[in-house]
Design an enzyme around this catalytic site. Structure first.
Site, PDB file in Angstrom:
ATOM      1  N   HIS A  39      29.718  31.480 -28.962  1.00 34.68           N
ATOM      2  CA  HIS A  39      30.402  32.647 -28.406  1.00 34.68           C
ATOM      3  C   HIS A  39      29.968  32.912 -26.971  1.00 34.68           C
ATOM      4  O   HIS A  39      28.810  33.204 -26.702  1.00 34.68           O
ATOM      5  CB  HIS A  39      30.069  33.857 -29.286  1.00 34.68           C
ATOM      6  CG  HIS A  39      30.756  35.117 -28.908  1.00 34.68           C
ATOM      7  ND1 HIS A  39      30.065  36.250 -28.542  1.00 34.68           N
ATOM      8  CD2 HIS A  39      32.078  35.427 -28.840  1.00 34.68           C
ATOM      9  CE1 HIS A  39      30.931  37.220 -28.295  1.00 34.68           C
ATOM     10  NE2 HIS A  39      32.155  36.757 -28.460  1.00 34.68           N
ATOM     11  N   ARG A  40      30.904  32.746 -26.036  1.00 34.10           N
ATOM     12  CA  ARG A  40      30.625  32.868 -24.599  1.00 34.10           C
ATOM     13  C   ARG A  40      29.486  31.929 -24.189  1.00 34.10           C
ATOM     14  O   ARG A  40      28.709  32.229 -23.283  1.00 34.10           O
ATOM     15  CB  ARG A  40      30.281  34.319 -24.234  1.00 34.10           C
ATOM     16  CG  ARG A  40      31.291  35.351 -24.703  1.00 34.10           C
ATOM     17  CD  ARG A  40      30.866  36.765 -24.336  1.00 34.10           C
ATOM     18  NE  ARG A  40      31.536  37.741 -25.207  1.00 34.10           N
ATOM     19  CZ  ARG A  40      31.203  39.019 -25.292  1.00 34.10           C
ATOM     20  NH1 ARG A  40      30.227  39.517 -24.540  1.00 34.10           N
ATOM     21  NH2 ARG A  40      31.839  39.833 -26.105  1.00 34.10           N
ATOM     22  N   GLU A  69      33.271  29.078 -26.633  1.00 31.88           N
ATOM     23  CA  GLU A  69      34.306  30.103 -26.507  1.00 31.88           C
ATOM     24  C   GLU A  69      34.194  30.721 -25.131  1.00 31.88           C
ATOM     25  O   GLU A  69      33.098  31.095 -24.699  1.00 31.88           O
ATOM     26  CB  GLU A  69      34.135  31.159 -27.604  1.00 31.88           C
ATOM     27  CG  GLU A  69      35.240  32.206 -27.653  1.00 31.88           C
ATOM     28  CD  GLU A  69      34.869  33.506 -26.951  1.00 31.88           C
ATOM     29  OE1 GLU A  69      35.755  34.363 -26.795  1.00 31.88           O
ATOM     30  OE2 GLU A  69      33.704  33.650 -26.530  1.00 31.88           O
ATOM     31  N   ASP A 114      36.138  33.315 -21.974  1.00 26.99           N
ATOM     32  CA  ASP A 114      37.076  34.412 -21.702  1.00 26.99           C
ATOM     33  C   ASP A 114      37.693  34.198 -20.318  1.00 26.99           C
ATOM     34  O   ASP A 114      36.967  34.022 -19.337  1.00 26.99           O
ATOM     35  CB  ASP A 114      36.345  35.746 -21.725  1.00 26.99           C
ATOM     36  CG  ASP A 114      35.694  36.015 -23.068  1.00 26.99           C
ATOM     37  OD1 ASP A 114      36.434  36.296 -24.030  1.00 26.99           O
ATOM     38  OD2 ASP A 114      34.452  35.927 -23.168  1.00 26.99           O
ATOM     39  N   HIS A 117      33.909  37.973 -19.391  1.00 30.60           N
ATOM     40  CA  HIS A 117      34.374  38.738 -20.543  1.00 30.60           C
ATOM     41  C   HIS A 117      34.937  40.106 -20.185  1.00 30.60           C
ATOM     42  O   HIS A 117      36.081  40.427 -20.496  1.00 30.60           O
ATOM     43  CB  HIS A 117      33.251  38.912 -21.566  1.00 30.60           C
ATOM     44  CG  HIS A 117      33.646  39.743 -22.744  1.00 30.60           C
ATOM     45  ND1 HIS A 117      33.496  41.115 -22.778  1.00 30.60           N
ATOM     46  CD2 HIS A 117      34.206  39.396 -23.937  1.00 30.60           C
ATOM     47  CE1 HIS A 117      33.942  41.575 -23.937  1.00 30.60           C
ATOM     48  NE2 HIS A 117      34.380  40.560 -24.653  1.00 30.60           N
ATOM     49  N   GLU A 161      39.898  32.253 -24.784  1.00 27.20           N
ATOM     50  CA  GLU A 161      40.434  33.590 -25.037  1.00 27.20           C
ATOM     51  C   GLU A 161      41.052  34.148 -23.760  1.00 27.20           C
ATOM     52  O   GLU A 161      40.380  34.227 -22.723  1.00 27.20           O
ATOM     53  CB  GLU A 161      39.359  34.548 -25.543  1.00 27.20           C
ATOM     54  CG  GLU A 161      39.921  35.955 -25.777  1.00 27.20           C
ATOM     55  CD  GLU A 161      38.938  36.949 -26.341  1.00 27.20           C
ATOM     56  OE1 GLU A 161      39.230  38.158 -26.313  1.00 27.20           O
ATOM     57  OE2 GLU A 161      37.860  36.526 -26.811  1.00 27.20           O
ATOM     58  N   LYS A 187      41.708  37.198 -21.942  1.00 25.21           N
ATOM     59  CA  LYS A 187      41.147  38.539 -21.988  1.00 25.21           C
ATOM     60  C   LYS A 187      42.070  39.520 -21.262  1.00 25.21           C
ATOM     61  O   LYS A 187      42.329  39.362 -20.074  1.00 25.21           O
ATOM     62  CB  LYS A 187      39.760  38.542 -21.340  1.00 25.21           C
ATOM     63  CG  LYS A 187      39.039  39.866 -21.381  1.00 25.21           C
ATOM     64  CD  LYS A 187      38.798  40.338 -22.812  1.00 25.21           C
ATOM     65  CE  LYS A 187      37.876  39.430 -23.583  1.00 25.21           C
ATOM     66  NZ  LYS A 187      37.563  39.940 -24.920  1.00 25.21           N
ATOM     67  N   ASP A 231      26.723  33.992 -31.239  1.00 27.22           N
ATOM     68  CA  ASP A 231      25.888  33.924 -30.042  1.00 27.22           C
ATOM     69  C   ASP A 231      24.740  32.947 -30.221  1.00 27.22           C
ATOM     70  O   ASP A 231      24.115  32.543 -29.232  1.00 27.22           O
ATOM     71  CB  ASP A 231      25.283  35.306 -29.735  1.00 27.22           C
ATOM     72  CG  ASP A 231      26.300  36.314 -29.225  1.00 27.22           C
ATOM     73  OD1 ASP A 231      27.434  35.909 -28.911  1.00 27.22           O
ATOM     74  OD2 ASP A 231      25.955  37.507 -29.139  1.00 27.22           O
TER      75      ASP A 231
END
Length: 276
Positions: A41-42, A68, A70, A83, A142, A144, A267
């Site tokens: 995640h990120r 992942e 954003d 993000h 993603e 955003k 994360d």
């Protein structure tokens, strides 16, 4: 072969092998756990600044299946990876992402807030991420707040087509958003790229809502607090896969393994992959 057909074949196969899987359900090995996609995640955001090269490199080192990211747009129309819709939390600057030029965004320190050892980490561009990581790791993209950036869908699609990533091998490019209208548009622009819908809203888990999502999406990605075994089964029955976020504890990861989700977005990639 269509996206839905590929997913359907996979689900049919999983049904065939499910009796064998149940035998070993209480004794998962590393190999069995690898059947669940490990999504950083990120980047490995628990250990490095989110949405930076440092974080994504660490995720690759930690054997994540996907990173992942954003994606937003700068004032001068460049796609950037960050993000929040403002730069205040994760950089030494202030202001809205869409009010700053790429040059201004690139001048910001996006690492020190996490730890001084990451001082000077810049905000990367979308194209930098594609060029650095595709072929090394899957990329879950993603969009955003796409409603703030008219034309972002076409721009993302063009960047992927430019690199022949509009037909990704092994579905290693996925595009997702909380904005369902945007994802319908992406499905039309990139019909061979898997599409995901994000939600933390329980009303999006009804039978009617899931059926609507299945007309254009390949992934249904809810907050892990909304995941149940019944929901997983519903999603699979509609030829979609399910990935859940954001996992920040080993207990949450273990619970999602038991639910038999298809991806865990965390994360901490080491909570998902026991090889770490």
């Amino acid at each position: 072969m269509s996206k839905k057909l590929v997913l359907g074949v996979g689900i049919a196969f999983s049904v065939l092998i499910s009796p064998f899987s149940q035998v070993f359900a209480d004794d998962l090995t590393g190999g069995e756990r690898k059947q669940v996609d490990n999504v950083a995640h990120r980047g490995a955001a628990g250990y490095a600044p989110e949405n930076t090269i440092a974080g994504f490199d660490l995720a690759v080192d930690m054997k994540a299946d996907y990173i992942e990211i954003d994606v937003q747009k700068s004032k001068d129309g460049e796609l950037v990876v960050i993000h929040d819709t403002t730069v205040d939390r994760t950089t030494d600057g202030t202001g809205k992402v869409g009010d700053l030029t790429l040059k201004q965004l690139k001048s910001l320190d996006a690492g020190s807030w996490k730890d001084e050892k990451f001082a000077g980490e810049p905000i990367p561009t979308f194209e930098e991420i594609l060029d650095r990581y595709y072929g090394k790791v899957g990329i879950l993209i993603e969009l955003k707040a796409p409603q703030l950036y008219p034309g972002i869908e076409e721009q993302v699609a063009e960047a992927l087509k430019k690199r022949n990533l509009d037909k990704p091998q092994n579905e290693k490019i996925i595009i997702q958003s909380f904005n369902f209208k945007s994802m319908k548009k992406m499905n039309k622009l990139l019909p061979e790229v898997p599409i995901g819908v994000l939600t933390s809203n329980h009303t999006d888990t009804t039978t009617e809502a899931l059926q609507e999502f299945s007309t254009y999406a390949d992934w249904f990605n809810p907050n892990y607090g909304n995941v149940s075994k019944e929901l997983v089964n519903q999603v699979h029955s509609l030829d979609m896969q399910i990935g859940s976020w954001t996992v920040r504890s080993q207990e949450a990861a273990d619970l999602l393994f038991e639910m038999e989700v298809d991806a865990i977005i965390s994360d901490y990639p080491d909570y998902v992959d026991p090889r770490n």
